[in-house]
Design an enzyme around this catalytic site. Structure first.
Site, PDB file in Angstrom:
ATOM      1  N   HIS A 197       1.071  -1.203  -0.084  1.00  0.00           N
ATOM      2  CA  HIS A 197       0.056  -0.072  -0.031  1.00  0.00           C
ATOM      3  C   HIS A 197       0.738   1.183  -0.057  1.00  0.00           C
ATOM      4  O   HIS A 197       0.525   2.115  -0.357  1.00  0.00           O
ATOM      5  CB  HIS A 197      -1.121   0.125   1.381  1.00  0.00           C
ATOM      6  N   GLY A 212       0.832   3.139  -3.106  1.00  0.00           N
ATOM      7  CA  GLY A 212      -0.508   3.860  -3.493  1.00  0.00           C
ATOM      8  C   GLY A 212      -0.484   5.338  -2.694  1.00  0.00           C
ATOM      9  O   GLY A 212      -1.154   6.151  -2.800  1.00  0.00           O
ATOM     10  N   ASP A 214       8.275  -6.613   8.515  1.00  0.00           N
ATOM     11  CA  ASP A 214       7.153  -5.823   8.417  1.00  0.00           C
ATOM     12  C   ASP A 214       7.004  -4.485   7.804  1.00  0.00           C
ATOM     13  O   ASP A 214       6.141  -4.159   7.029  1.00  0.00           O
ATOM     14  CB  ASP A 214       6.716  -5.428  10.005  1.00  0.00           C
ATOM     15  N   HIS A 233       7.923  -2.181   2.248  1.00  0.00           N
ATOM     16  CA  HIS A 233       7.555  -0.776   2.144  1.00  0.00           C
ATOM     17  C   HIS A 233       8.837   0.304   1.684  1.00  0.00           C
ATOM     18  O   HIS A 233       8.783   0.768   0.713  1.00  0.00           O
ATOM     19  CB  HIS A 233       6.903  -0.154   3.322  1.00  0.00           C
ATOM     20  N   ARG A 259      14.114  11.641   2.021  1.00  0.00           N
ATOM     21  CA  ARG A 259      15.068  12.921   1.785  1.00  0.00           C
ATOM     22  C   ARG A 259      16.324  12.534   1.234  1.00  0.00           C
ATOM     23  O   ARG A 259      16.834  11.731   1.547  1.00  0.00           O
ATOM     24  CB  ARG A 259      15.179  13.315   3.540  1.00  0.00           C
TER      25      ARG A 259
END
Length: 789
Positions: A201, A204, A259, A264, A367
């Site tokens: 996700h 998105g 996780d 991600h 960054r």
């Protein structure tokens, strides 16, 4: 130029034609938390975006719950759906009403259910004279259910010729490279690669989704800057203020690296580090360049990471997982990782990936900090933001939360004025007093989305339009696990640094690097709580083998005992499958089996789950979703982590006709018939029992003589403690098992252990004394506190 324009027009025309027709969206797990919080809203937003554009829809919420309960749940969720702020309320109500009319619930459990769904879709299309464009199946279910559902879709619910199929899968996608490869192979036997959409996700989130378009639209300014000569470092950060409370079962298996970082943050890293394709609109080109970026990542060593664990985590685990006081978790809740990319563009540039729970703020950002090679002769007070080269130069993709509170793209004014699409991004209004990354907001060209969208709404649109670049391919998934698995293996026994959490952590988690090594900046002067080294390890003690009530006894410290029992169960399962093709395991409820279930879920990857049937020894007469339900405990600690075919899981039918354990519903007889039909001679391969402080076992109590003798295999009984009503296997049925294991743990069991060791066969006083398999084996598993006190 004319030829290019004609080609683009043709492509647009073909894409428009592909979306004409009817699309059926089937949301599996439609009554779960993810569906309730995000997925139904995402589907509604898809409908709002596409209504009136030539495509019709139907939405099917599916789960294992009854039709009435499922429809009631979905009705409540649909009533709470919201529209964009700029939509007129009357129009919103009208479209929400339409969406509700198009959405229905149905129970999908068997292959026949999927076949019936397909026939209903075809009948609806024929009745309305519609052409089918495609079907979307969204798997909002635990990974253990993937294979069975995939098999049913592939065999019974594919769309007809000329229509597409899109299958959407939620993480976790494995635990390491081997498990991810096994899952990928399994899914690959049912679906083509182009049909699968693995959701991360984060892809998105609007700021993340803008990274490649930003790089593309600002190529001219960035071409000379986006490299090792100008970039000092890249920081990819996700901090959370919440802890892992309520999720320690999941966290004990996965930890912060699996996780957050492996998926991600690694996906974000590839968007920053990959070579920019000539055409960023080409999903194939983007995915290929991402794969090249994965392959350029330098292998990680143990020294590439620093780990932390917030102070309260250990106690949360002991409480939620019923661990003994001596248990100390090594699971990290904080991790900082130093990554290097071995290619000419990024050689020597450090990429910092960091995530943690119980931190001082909730924020996420990417960054890119550029080198400052200038010296300014004037005093700092005279530096002007858009002119002075001595001010920090940075580009920030601000994912959300934090002091800014919303997604944003920030570019230092002394770099360049960026180009962003005006229809979707607007300049942020000045906010005096707000500082970000050491500089006032006025030092940046700052842009935020014209309309904020949640990640799942963005991804639903990309699924509908077939944009594969926003999802994880099999090849990229396995490349990521190849990169992360060696580090995870090397850190498995590392003790994380303890931190109090929030602002109190101070500088305790600050880290720095030298070469390829990462380390905490400050030495930890004292331990906040006793570390794992202060307690004896189970391996320091030998497993004691003896006899108890004339049957084999295995005794050890709790962790060693659970490991031994788990090994024995796996060995029994492998033998049973090799000999009979299947393994029937009956499990008791309560707190004692919880560590065993967790052990089986996380460390026994060779267990033949696909050929295992799971039964319950006993059940409380509460709804199966109730926290006190034994089945709910089985679901939380085992089923959601392993791939047991859902039709091999057999909960006790305690909730029938909206009543609990009513005699006239004949639930006990139903369960007995199911056992008789599926278990040869009604002889389980292994039954796991416990022993209560009053000598009860299963839900067979001294005060409730039901089930202690006679011919009834499954009985209703009454417990002295709430909830009083129970369903249980009877003692005669238990004694037909090929093997019975009795697990007894804790100092509170010492007194009953001593008593039962002296009594004879007196099940009416002490039901556990009646456990003696007629032709099988009985083995006692006791920890030292229960056995020796």
């Amino acid at each position: 130029m004319l030829t290019v324009a004609m080609c683009m027009a043709l492509v647009a025309c073909l894409q428009a034609q592909e979306l004409q027709g009817h699309v059926s969206v089937i949301l599996l797990g439609a009554t779960g938390d993810l569906a309730k919080k995000y997925l139904w809203q995402g589907l509604f937003q898809l409908y709002l975006d596409e209504v009136g554009k030539g495509c019709s829809f139907s939405f099917h919420g599916a789960a294992l719950t009854s039709t009435k309960q499922g429809q009631e749940f979905i009705t409540k969720v649909l009533e709470s759906l919201s529209c964009p702020e700029d939509m007129v309320p009357r129009r919103c109500a009208e479209l929400r009403g339409q969406f509700q009319q198009l959405s229905q619930y149905r129970r999908l459990r068997t292959n026949e259910d999927y076949m019936a769904l397909s026939k209903d879709i075809e009948a609806q299309l024929e009745h309305k004279g519609l052409r089918e464009a495609g079907r979307v199946f969204y798997f909002s279910v635990p990974p253990f259910a993937y294979a069975d559902i995939a098999r049913s879709i592939n065999s019974s619910c594919r769309p007809g010729p000329g229509a597409w199929l899109r299958v959407v899968l939620e993480k976790p996608f494995g635990h390491d490279h081997l498990s991810a490869q096994q899952l990928a192979t399994e899914l690959g036997s049912f679906f083509q690669e182009e049909e699968m959409y693995r959701v991360d996700h984060y892809l998105g989130k609007q700021a993340v989704a803008q990274i490649l378009p930003f790089r593309d639209q600002n190529r001219k300014a960035l071409d000379g800057l986006w490299n090792r000569h100008h970039v000092e470092r890249v920081e990819i950060i996700m901090k959370e203020t919440v802890d892992a409370g309520g999720r320690t079962s999941f966290y004990e298996e996965y930890g912060v690296i699996r996780d957050v970082l492996q998926n991600h943050l690694t996906e974000v890293l590839t968007l920053v580090a990959m070579e920019l394709p000539y055409n960023v609109s080409s999903s194939e080109a983007v995915l290929q360049h991402k794969l090249q970026a994965f392959r350029a990542l330098r292998g990680l060593q143990k020294g590439s990471a620093v780990l932390g664990q917030y102070q309260a985590y250990g106690e949360q685990v002991r409480r939620e997982q019923q661990k003994p006081d001596s248990f100390h978790s090594l699971t990290p809740t904080f991790a900082g990782i130093l990554v290097h990319v071995d290619n000419l563009r990024w050689e020597g540039v450090p990429f910092f990936l960091m995530s943690g729970k119980a931190m001082d703020e909730r924020v996420g950002y990417v960054r890119i900090l550029f080198r400052n090679q200038a010296y300014c002769a004037q005093n700092e007070k005279r530096w002007v933001a858009d002119q002075s080269q001595c001010l920090p130069r940075q580009i920030v993709f601000y994912i959300g939360h934090g002091e800014l509170g919303s997604p944003a793209v920030l570019v230092s004014r002394n770099l360049f004025r960026p180009s962003l699409p005006s229809e979707s991004w607007k300049e942020v209004e000045g906010r005096p007093g707000l500082h970000l990354f050491g500089r006032p907001l006025s030092d940046y060209y700052a842009y935020s989305p014209v309309r904020e969208q949640d990640a799942y709404s963005v991804l639903m649109s990309h699924i509908f339009h077939g944009r594969k670049d926003s999802f994880i391919t099999t090849e990229n998934l396995l490349a990521s696990w190849v990169f992360w698995t060696p580090l995870l293996d090397s850190l498995a026994h590392e003790v994380p640094r303890l931190y109090p959490g929030g602002a109190e952590s101070g500088h305790l988690l600050d880290f720095e690097f030298r070469g390829t090594q990462l380390r905490f900046s400050r030495q930890q002067l004292e331990q906040l709580v006793p570390g794992p080294g202060s307690a004896p390890k189970p391996s320091d003690f030998q497993v004691l083998r003896a006899k108890y009530r004339e049957s084999p006894l295995i005794s050890a410290w709790p962790e060693e005992l659970i490991a031994k029992l788990a090994d024995d169960i796996e060995a029994t399962a492998v033998r049973a499958v090799r000999r009979f093709g299947e393994f029937h395991l009956a499990l008791s409820g309560g707190s004692s089996p919880v560590p065993l279930l967790q052990q089986l879920a996380t460390r026994h990857y060779g267990f033949p789950w696909a050929h295992t049937h799971l039964w319950l020894v006993d059940e409380r007469c509460v709804p199966l979703r109730d926290p006190e339900s034994n089945f709910q405990g089985l679901q939380a600690h085992l089923l959601q982590h392993v791939r047991v075919p859902h039709y091999n899981v057999h909960p006790m039918p305690v909730h029938l006709h909206q009543r609990l354990c009513a005699e006239e519903d004949r639930g006990a007889q139903m369960y007995a018939s199911e056992i008789s039909a599926l278990v040869t001679n009604s002889s389980f391969d292994l039954v796991l029992l416990g022993m209560g402080t009053d000598g009860h076992t299963a839900s067979l109590f001294p005060q409730s003589p039901a089930g202690l003798e006679g011919t009834q295999p499954v009985v209703l009984t009454r417990s002295p403690s709430k909830p009083h009503q129970r369903m249980s296997l009877s003692l005669p049925l238990i004694n037909r098992a090929r093997k019975v294991a009795v697990l007894v743990m804790g100092r509170l069991k010492r007194e009953i252990t001593m008593l039962v060791s002296r009594v004879g066969h007196e099940p009416k006083k002490w039901p556990i004394s009646g456990v003696l398999p007629s032709s099988g084996q009985l083995v006692w598993y006791m920890d030292y506190e229960a056995f020796l006190g």
